[in-house]
Motif scaffolding. Structure first.
Motif, PDB file in Angstrom:
ATOM      1  N   VAL A  40       0.832  -1.177  -0.039  1.00  8.33           N
ATOM      2  CA  VAL A  40      -0.007   0.081  -0.046  1.00  8.33           C
ATOM      3  C   VAL A  40       0.896   1.365  -0.131  1.00  8.33           C
ATOM      4  N   LEU A  41       0.854   2.189  -0.863  1.00  8.94           N
ATOM      5  CA  LEU A  41       1.665   3.320  -1.067  1.00  8.94           C
ATOM      6  C   LEU A  41       0.667   4.456  -1.057  1.00  8.94           C
ATOM      7  N   TRP A  42       1.035   5.389  -0.135  1.00  8.76           N
ATOM      8  CA  TRP A  42       0.491   6.831   0.205  1.00  8.76           C
ATOM      9  C   TRP A  42       1.341   7.695  -0.754  1.00  8.76           C
ATOM     10  N   VAL A  43       0.712   8.550  -1.636  1.00  9.68           N
ATOM     11  CA  VAL A  43       1.673   9.390  -2.413  1.00  9.68           C
ATOM     12  C   VAL A  43       0.928  10.897  -2.067  1.00  9.68           C
ATOM     13  N   SER A  44       1.617  11.559  -1.501  1.00 13.51           N
ATOM     14  CA  SER A  44       1.209  13.106  -1.021  1.00 13.51           C
ATOM     15  C   SER A  44       1.871  13.971  -1.917  1.00 13.51           C
ATOM     16  N   SER A  45       2.953  13.729  -2.380  1.00 11.06           N
ATOM     17  CA  SER A  45       3.671  14.799  -3.197  1.00 11.06           C
ATOM     18  C   SER A  45       4.550  13.940  -4.514  1.00 11.06           C
ATOM     19  N   LYS A  46       4.431  14.563  -5.562  1.00 10.49           N
ATOM     20  CA  LYS A  46       4.956  13.855  -6.792  1.00 10.49           C
ATOM     21  C   LYS A  46       5.593  14.792  -7.667  1.00 10.49           C
ATOM     22  N   GLU A  47       6.776  14.418  -8.128  1.00  9.56           N
ATOM     23  CA  GLU A  47       7.898  14.996  -9.150  1.00  9.56           C
ATOM     24  C   GLU A  47       7.900  14.180 -10.311  1.00  9.56           C
ATOM     25  N   ASP A  48       8.065  12.943 -10.287  1.00 13.69           N
ATOM     26  CA  ASP A  48       8.396  12.171 -11.161  1.00 13.69           C
ATOM     27  C   ASP A  48       6.937  11.339 -11.530  1.00 13.69           C
ATOM     28  N   SER A  49       7.112  10.454 -12.611  1.00 15.64           N
ATOM     29  CA  SER A  49       5.809   9.760 -13.111  1.00 15.64           C
ATOM     30  C   SER A  49       5.810   8.585 -11.919  1.00 15.64           C
ATOM     31  N   VAL A  50       4.546   8.147 -11.967  1.00 18.47           N
ATOM     32  CA  VAL A  50       4.131   6.987 -10.870  1.00 18.47           C
ATOM     33  C   VAL A  50       4.224   5.648 -11.220  1.00 18.47           C
ATOM     34  N   THR A  51       4.995   5.750 -12.726  1.00 25.29           N
ATOM     35  CA  THR A  51       5.474   4.498 -12.915  1.00 25.29           C
ATOM     36  C   THR A  51       6.640   3.994 -12.406  1.00 25.29           C
ATOM     37  N   ALA A  52       7.423   4.939 -11.616  1.00 27.48           N
ATOM     38  CA  ALA A  52       8.498   4.517 -10.862  1.00 27.48           C
ATOM     39  C   ALA A  52       7.929   3.615  -9.809  1.00 27.48           C
ATOM     40  N   PHE A  53       6.781   3.233  -9.513  1.00 21.40           N
ATOM     41  CA  PHE A  53       6.342   2.180  -8.696  1.00 21.40           C
ATOM     42  C   PHE A  53       6.610   0.760  -9.065  1.00 21.40           C
ATOM     43  N   ILE A  54       6.809   0.563 -10.395  1.00 18.69           N
ATOM     44  CA  ILE A  54       6.702  -0.492 -10.883  1.00 18.69           C
ATOM     45  C   ILE A  54       8.225  -1.117 -10.538  1.00 18.69           C
ATOM     46  N   GLN A  55       9.190  -0.537 -10.028  1.00 15.96           N
ATOM     47  CA  GLN A  55      10.151  -1.103  -9.531  1.00 15.96           C
ATOM     48  C   GLN A  55      10.256  -1.743  -8.142  1.00 15.96           C
ATOM     49  N   LEU A  56       8.926  -1.481  -7.432  1.00 17.08           N
ATOM     50  CA  LEU A  56       8.821  -2.021  -6.322  1.00 17.08           C
ATOM     51  C   LEU A  56       8.058  -3.282  -6.518  1.00 17.08           C
ATOM     52  N   LEU A  57       7.184  -3.085  -7.516  1.00 10.64           N
ATOM     53  CA  LEU A  57       6.406  -4.710  -7.944  1.00 10.64           C
ATOM     54  C   LEU A  57       7.514  -5.661  -8.606  1.00 10.64           C
ATOM     55  N   ASP A  58       8.804  -5.048  -9.131  1.00  8.97           N
ATOM     56  CA  ASP A  58       9.685  -6.134  -9.625  1.00  8.97           C
ATOM     57  C   ASP A  58      10.468  -6.676  -8.224  1.00  8.97           C
ATOM     58  N   LEU A  59      10.348  -6.198  -7.252  1.00  7.71           N
ATOM     59  CA  LEU A  59      11.129  -6.591  -6.063  1.00  7.71           C
ATOM     60  C   LEU A  59      10.193  -7.481  -5.106  1.00  7.71           C
ATOM     61  N   SER A  60       9.088  -7.498  -5.756  1.00  8.60           N
ATOM     62  CA  SER A  60       7.922  -8.391  -4.719  1.00  8.60           C
ATOM     63  C   SER A  60       7.302  -9.588  -5.891  1.00  8.60           C
ATOM     64  N   PRO A  61       7.963 -10.670  -5.864  1.00 12.05           N
ATOM     65  CA  PRO A  61       7.542 -11.593  -6.727  1.00 12.05           C
ATOM     66  C   PRO A  61       6.289 -12.399  -6.205  1.00 12.05           C
ATOM     67  N   LEU A  62       5.955 -12.291  -5.140  1.00 16.40           N
ATOM     68  CA  LEU A  62       4.606 -13.067  -4.480  1.00 16.40           C
ATOM     69  C   LEU A  62       3.497 -11.925  -4.119  1.00 16.40           C
ATOM     70  N   LEU A  63       3.682 -10.601  -4.642  1.00 17.02           N
ATOM     71  CA  LEU A  63       2.616  -9.720  -4.361  1.00 17.02           C
ATOM     72  C   LEU A  63       1.275 -10.062  -5.169  1.00 17.02           C
ATOM     73  N   ARG A  64       0.311  -9.935  -4.302  1.00 18.65           N
ATOM     74  CA  ARG A  64      -1.135 -10.253  -4.500  1.00 18.65           C
ATOM     75  C   ARG A  64      -2.099  -8.936  -4.861  1.00 18.65           C
ATOM     76  N   ARG A  65      -1.906  -8.086  -3.876  1.00 15.39           N
ATOM     77  CA  ARG A  65      -2.472  -6.786  -4.095  1.00 15.39           C
ATOM     78  C   ARG A  65      -1.505  -5.774  -3.736  1.00 15.39           C
ATOM     79  N   LEU A  66      -2.013  -4.621  -4.966  1.00 13.70           N
ATOM     80  CA  LEU A  66      -1.281  -3.417  -4.724  1.00 13.70           C
ATOM     81  C   LEU A  66      -2.246  -2.270  -4.857  1.00 13.70           C
ATOM     82  N   GLU A  67      -2.182  -1.121  -3.594  1.00 12.46           N
ATOM     83  CA  GLU A  67      -3.057  -0.012  -3.594  1.00 12.46           C
ATOM     84  C   GLU A  67      -2.154   0.938  -3.724  1.00 12.46           C
ATOM     85  N   LEU A  68      -2.687   1.953  -4.575  1.00 15.77           N
ATOM     86  CA  LEU A  68      -1.919   3.282  -4.705  1.00 15.77           C
ATOM     87  C   LEU A  68      -2.811   4.217  -4.645  1.00 15.77           C
TER      88      LEU A  68
END
Length: 544
Positions: A324-352
């Motif tokens: 679960v990611l809470w984003v209160s400020s943003k300078e870059d693209s939210v596609t940067a969060f894909i890197q966290l998905l790559d580090l989580s091979p068993l991830l079942r649920r993503l909340e943004l």
């Protein structure tokens, strides 16, 4: 077909009243205290049953019941009401004792007597909220728990919730059976908290909110059974030391603190404002370095820029199932969060959850180098959806690479973290219609970009908007409704609201309907209403 003889039906026995007292009292326990007391008008058999209900809930707001005017009531009348009920109470034990009213030090003796009454009745659950949350309410006028007779060893209480009061030594005793402790806006210092922890050997759940004087929290080996620790907005807090070996859930929302965490954590929520920490992902990675490999749920408040800069600090999150990611400020693209998905091979649920406000389009489409396949990802939720290019690109990547995807939730409603750490509806600077039109257009654009190889029917699309909460599959997504669909939904919502309002606020709507019918039967004439004056129970002002 057999017909029922009207004369015979009128002479049928009252089988409910023939039930044992224990069962009738259990039935009354599902009603509010006010409605339970009013059942005494049914017959002599019922007159005193309410005096043994196992739950006593004294709430100033609900004292008169729904639809009644509470003007003119004051805290002294509330105290008289509580005292009158306690004098009449005949139960041998209590499951729950609840006080919700604005009370201070001037009524300390009455409050102390209530607490000792509940303890003498072997209460299991105690909830005391004195509603003195306003900043201008002086601390010196708040109630001290307890102020007169100290609470010594208590063996029955399993749950304690205290709000808007003061905790000092030596008034607090030993709660041998206490498992859940919730403290909200309670004035206490480090020594008092340490005393509580060392004398509550069975404590499993500890929740601290807005403890203004708390500087450090140290959970040592004496709290060996503690499984969950939650800290919200304790703004003077400097350090948190956790040595409890069985602690598996830790939640922190507030300023940056020095943290020593337990090695057995499996669920971590760590939300620190960017004004107190410039690189929150790196900071979280260092603080929980010993637990990251075993985490099953991770909640972070972070920006895409922080992820891009600090992703190298994190190891592979090999057991993570919920992110679960809470984003209160943003300078870059939210596609940067894909890197966290790559580090989580068993991830079942993503909340943004996008908490920021912006009136200009976000970053344009960026190149995504990751081609990792997310084999376990089943659910994705995006809150605060604007439909800008980077958000659409993130969703496209998920649809393309999440082979087990079952559900996508797109919610234009922006949410914020409340003081309790839960998501709440946030204000929005955009008009509702304009926001809906923008979300509809970009959601349509997103569907058009789904690759032909992906079967759209396999994706369960759920679209929620501000006042609607839709959690079932809709064949025609709400973002694609026409004017007639919107009109029908509004009429349906009005009908549902009317229906629910008609049911009242009782915990059991079916029982409430029965009691309403009984009330109309027994109170329908002036003669019956006047007869109340002859009943000492019903002449009490608190149950009129």
């Amino acid at each position: 077909m057999q017909t029922v003889n009207p004369k015979r039906s009128n002479t049928m026995k009252d089988r409910i009243s023939e039930l044992p007292d224990e069962i009738l009292v259990h039935i009354l326990s599902f009603l509010s205290l006010r409605n339970a007391a009013r059942s005494g008008i049914l017959s002599r058999r019922w007159r005193h049953l309410w005096k043994s209900v196992p739950s006593l809930n004294f709430d100033f707001v609900n004292k008169l019941g729904p639809g009644r005017d509470s003007k003119g009531l004051n805290k002294y009348q509330f105290v008289d009401w509580v005292n009158a009920v306690l004098d009449l109470y005949q139960g041998k034990s209590l499951d729950e004792f609840r006080i919700h009213c604005t009370l201070g030090v001037d009524l300390a003796s009455s409050i102390d007597s209530w607490i000792h009454f509940a303890i003498d009745k072997k209460v299991k659950r105690m909830d005391l909220d004195f509603l003195t949350r306003l900043d201008f309410f002086p601390v010196s006028l708040k109630y001290t728990f307890p102020s007169c007779n100290p609470v010594e060893t208590v063996t029955s209480v399993e749950y304690v919730s205290l709000s808007s009061c003061i905790l000092t030594l030596p008034g607090i005793g030993k709660f041998r059976s206490l498992k859940h402790l919730f403290l909200d806006r309670v004035e206490l210092v480090d020594e008092v908290l340490q005393h509580l922890l060392s004398n509550c050997s069975s404590l499993e759940y500890l929740n601290l909110q807005r403890a203004a004087k708390l500087v450090s929290v140290k959970v040592d080996a004496s709290s060996s059974k503690l499984k969950c620790l939650m800290i919200y907005y304790c703004l003077s807090l400097k350090c948190v030391d956790i040595y409890a070996s069985n602690l598996i859930t830790f939640t922190y929302v507030g300023h940056k603190v020095d943290l020593k965490s337990a090695p057995s954590l499996t669920e971590v929520s760590f939300c620190v404002g960017n004004h107190s920490c410039e690189d929150r992902l790196t900071y979280a990675g260092v603080q929980f370095a010993g637990s990251l490999h075993q985490l099953e749920k991770l909640v972070l408040q972070v920006s895409p820029h922080e992820v891009s800069r600090g992703i190298g600090v994190l190891p592979t999150l090999c057991n993570l199932k919920v992110l679960v990611l809470w984003v209160s400020s943003k300078e870059d693209s939210v596609t940067a969060f894909i890197q966290l998905l790559d580090l989580s091979p068993l991830l079942r649920r993503l909340e943004l959850h996008l908490m920021y406000l912006r009136s200009q389009p976000g970053p344009s489409r960026t190149e995504i180098t990751s081609e990792s396949v997310h084999r376990q990802l089943e659910e994705v939720e995006v809150g605060g959806f604007f439909g800008f290019e980077d958000e659409i690109q993130l969703l496209e990547h998920v649809v393309k690479n999440a082979v087990a995807l079952k559900k996508i939730v797109i919610d234009p409603c922006r949410k914020d973290l409340s003081a309790s750490g839960k998501s709440v509806e946030a204000g929005n600077s955009f008009p509702f219609n304009g926001r809906l039109q923008t979300a509809r257009k970009h959601a349509q654009h997103f569907c058009e970009r789904i690759p032909p190889s992906i079967n759209v029917e396999k994706v369960e699309a759920i679209f929620g908007i501000w006042s609607l909460s839709l959690h079932s599959v809709i064949s025609k997504g709400i973002l694609f409704w026409d004017a007639n669909d919107v009109k029908m939904a509004q009429l349906n919502a009005k009908a549902m609201r009317t229906f629910f309002c008609a049911l009242g606020v009782s915990e059991n709507n079916r029982e409430l309907e029965k009691w309403d019918k009984l009330e109309w039967t027994h109170e329908g004439t002036n003669q019956v209403k006047e007869s109340k004056d002859e009943c000492p129970l019903l002449t009490m002002s608190c149950f009129k």
